[in-house]
Scaffold this motif. Structure first.
Motif, PDB file in Angstrom:
ATOM      1  N   ARG A 116       0.765  -1.237   0.000  1.00  0.00           N
ATOM      2  CA  ARG A 116       0.000   0.000   0.000  1.00  0.00           C
ATOM      3  C   ARG A 116       0.805   1.303   0.000  1.00  0.00           C
ATOM      4  N   PRO A 117       1.964   1.383   0.643  1.00  0.00           N
ATOM      5  CA  PRO A 117       2.635   2.675   0.828  1.00  0.00           C
ATOM      6  C   PRO A 117       2.935   3.422  -0.468  1.00  0.00           C
ATOM      7  N   ARG A 118       2.704   4.736  -0.379  1.00  0.00           N
ATOM      8  CA  ARG A 118       3.060   5.642  -1.471  1.00  0.00           C
ATOM      9  C   ARG A 118       3.028   7.065  -0.941  1.00  0.00           C
ATOM     10  N   VAL A 119       3.660   7.948  -1.660  1.00  0.00           N
ATOM     11  CA  VAL A 119       3.632   9.379  -1.371  1.00  0.00           C
ATOM     12  C   VAL A 119       3.229  10.068  -2.668  1.00  0.00           C
ATOM     13  N   SER A 120       2.147  10.832  -2.626  1.00  0.00           N
ATOM     14  CA  SER A 120       1.659  11.533  -3.814  1.00  0.00           C
ATOM     15  C   SER A 120       1.675  13.029  -3.558  1.00  0.00           C
ATOM     16  N   ALA A 121       2.186  13.771  -4.514  1.00  0.00           N
ATOM     17  CA  ALA A 121       2.241  15.229  -4.389  1.00  0.00           C
ATOM     18  C   ALA A 121       1.401  15.864  -5.485  1.00  0.00           C
ATOM     19  N   ILE A 174       0.755  17.075  -0.113  1.00  0.00           N
ATOM     20  CA  ILE A 174       1.052  15.672  -0.363  1.00  0.00           C
ATOM     21  C   ILE A 174       0.096  14.776   0.421  1.00  0.00           C
ATOM     22  N   THR A 175      -0.043  13.570  -0.074  1.00  0.00           N
ATOM     23  CA  THR A 175      -0.789  12.526   0.612  1.00  0.00           C
ATOM     24  C   THR A 175       0.188  11.398   0.893  1.00  0.00           C
ATOM     25  N   VAL A 176       0.317  11.045   2.168  1.00  0.00           N
ATOM     26  CA  VAL A 176       1.193   9.960   2.581  1.00  0.00           C
ATOM     27  C   VAL A 176       0.310   8.773   2.933  1.00  0.00           C
ATOM     28  N   VAL A 177       0.484   7.686   2.211  1.00  0.00           N
ATOM     29  CA  VAL A 177      -0.259   6.456   2.486  1.00  0.00           C
ATOM     30  C   VAL A 177       0.754   5.446   3.006  1.00  0.00           C
ATOM     31  N   ARG A 233      18.145   9.726   6.205  1.00  0.00           N
ATOM     32  CA  ARG A 233      19.521   9.547   6.674  1.00  0.00           C
ATOM     33  C   ARG A 233      20.034   8.160   6.310  1.00  0.00           C
ATOM     34  N   GLN A 234      21.330   8.043   6.279  1.00  0.00           N
ATOM     35  CA  GLN A 234      21.946   6.757   5.984  1.00  0.00           C
ATOM     36  C   GLN A 234      21.490   5.731   7.014  1.00  0.00           C
ATOM     37  N   GLY A 235      21.038   4.594   6.542  1.00  0.00           N
ATOM     38  CA  GLY A 235      20.556   3.536   7.413  1.00  0.00           C
ATOM     39  C   GLY A 235      19.061   3.586   7.687  1.00  0.00           C
ATOM     40  N   ASP A 236      18.402   4.679   7.340  1.00  0.00           N
ATOM     41  CA  ASP A 236      16.952   4.763   7.532  1.00  0.00           C
ATOM     42  C   ASP A 236      16.249   3.843   6.543  1.00  0.00           C
ATOM     43  N   PRO A 237      15.200   3.130   6.988  1.00  0.00           N
ATOM     44  CA  PRO A 237      14.482   2.269   6.048  1.00  0.00           C
ATOM     45  C   PRO A 237      13.608   3.059   5.080  1.00  0.00           C
ATOM     46  N   TRP A 238      13.169   4.255   5.488  1.00  0.00           N
ATOM     47  CA  TRP A 238      12.335   5.097   4.630  1.00  0.00           C
ATOM     48  C   TRP A 238      12.491   6.550   5.034  1.00  0.00           C
ATOM     49  N   ALA A 239      11.976   7.426   4.200  1.00  0.00           N
ATOM     50  CA  ALA A 239      12.049   8.864   4.464  1.00  0.00           C
ATOM     51  C   ALA A 239      11.094   9.228   5.595  1.00  0.00           C
ATOM     52  N   THR A 240      11.426  10.287   6.304  1.00  0.00           N
ATOM     53  CA  THR A 240      10.520  10.827   7.321  1.00  0.00           C
ATOM     54  C   THR A 240      10.325  12.308   7.054  1.00  0.00           C
ATOM     55  N   LEU A 241       9.162  12.789   7.427  1.00  0.00           N
ATOM     56  CA  LEU A 241       8.828  14.194   7.257  1.00  0.00           C
ATOM     57  C   LEU A 241       8.745  14.841   8.632  1.00  0.00           C
ATOM     58  N   ASP A 242       9.506  15.911   8.833  1.00  0.00           N
ATOM     59  CA  ASP A 242       9.362  16.708  10.046  1.00  0.00           C
ATOM     60  C   ASP A 242       8.237  17.694   9.791  1.00  0.00           C
ATOM     61  N   LEU A 243       7.281  17.734  10.713  1.00  0.00           N
ATOM     62  CA  LEU A 243       6.091  18.551  10.521  1.00  0.00           C
ATOM     63  C   LEU A 243       6.124  19.793  11.405  1.00  0.00           C
ATOM     64  N   ASP A 288       4.054  20.923  13.454  1.00  0.00           N
ATOM     65  CA  ASP A 288       3.548  20.762  14.816  1.00  0.00           C
ATOM     66  C   ASP A 288       4.545  20.061  15.744  1.00  0.00           C
ATOM     67  N   GLY A 289       5.758  19.809  15.257  1.00  0.00           N
ATOM     68  CA  GLY A 289       6.802  19.205  16.068  1.00  0.00           C
ATOM     69  C   GLY A 289       6.871  17.693  15.990  1.00  0.00           C
ATOM     70  N   THR A 290       5.966  17.081  15.259  1.00  0.00           N
ATOM     71  CA  THR A 290       5.975  15.627  15.100  1.00  0.00           C
ATOM     72  C   THR A 290       6.673  15.260  13.798  1.00  0.00           C
ATOM     73  N   SER A 291       6.841  13.970  13.600  1.00  0.00           N
ATOM     74  CA  SER A 291       7.378  13.495  12.326  1.00  0.00           C
ATOM     75  C   SER A 291       6.469  12.393  11.808  1.00  0.00           C
ATOM     76  N   LEU A 292       6.529  12.190  10.526  1.00  0.00           N
ATOM     77  CA  LEU A 292       5.672  11.211   9.861  1.00  0.00           C
ATOM     78  C   LEU A 292       6.527  10.380   8.919  1.00  0.00           C
ATOM     79  N   ALA A 293       6.429   9.070   9.035  1.00  0.00           N
ATOM     80  CA  ALA A 293       7.133   8.174   8.124  1.00  0.00           C
ATOM     81  C   ALA A 293       6.491   8.258   6.750  1.00  0.00           C
TER      82      ALA A 293
END
Length: 144
Positions: free
Chosen positions: A66-71, A76-79, A98-108, A110-115
């Motif tokens: 299922r995962p995808r990122v659409s802009a 954007i829509t993060v699924v 970052r090196q070693g990360d399994p996927w990208a993350t978004l810093d938001l 509101d202070g949170t992050s989203l895979a």
């Protein structure tokens, strides 16, 4: 670089989907065939549970596909595996991969992050880095 005329843009692990979707179909077919091939001593409920097990395993595989990122022009829509989240460009502060990360993350904002599992190193490190950079460039241009 992506320009607004090129929207919508979607990043997804296509090879993962190309493998998982046929495997899910094969799982259901195999479990149904197995349910019919069971000895006569097995009851209807046993056979039904065998079919439902195949459907359950296929459902898990579909969640992994299922995962995808659409802009688009608005954001954007993060699924991810279970959830879908819509973000305006202004809500995204930074794209990290970052090196070693399994996927990208978004810093938001509101202070949170989203895979953003749709951009993952499992598709190939060079491709994942290029995808994360393309998303980062869009965030930098559109988020202002």
């Amino acid at each position: 670089m992506t320009t607004p005329d090129e929207f919508p843009v979607t990043w997804a692990p296509r090879r993962t989907r190309a493998v998982l979707l046929p495997v899910c179909v094969l799982l259901v077919v195999m479990f149904v065939a197995l349910a019919f091939a069971l000895p006569a001593s097995w009851q209807f409920n046993d056979r039904l549970m065998m079919v439902l097990s195949g459907v359950l395993f296929a459902g898990a595989g579909l969640m992994l596909a299922r995962p995808r990122v659409s802009a688009d022009a608005e954001g954007i829509t993060v699924v991810n595996f279970v959830r879908r989240r819509r973000l305006a460009w202004a809500e995204i502060v930074r794209v990290n991969f970052r090196q070693g990360d399994p996927w990208a993350t978004l810093d938001l904002a509101d202070g949170t992050s989203l895979a953003a599992v749709g951009i993952q190193s499992g598709v190939g490190k060079a491709q994942a880095i290029a995808d994360a950079r393309a998303l980062r460039d869009l965030v930098e241009r559109r988020g202002l």
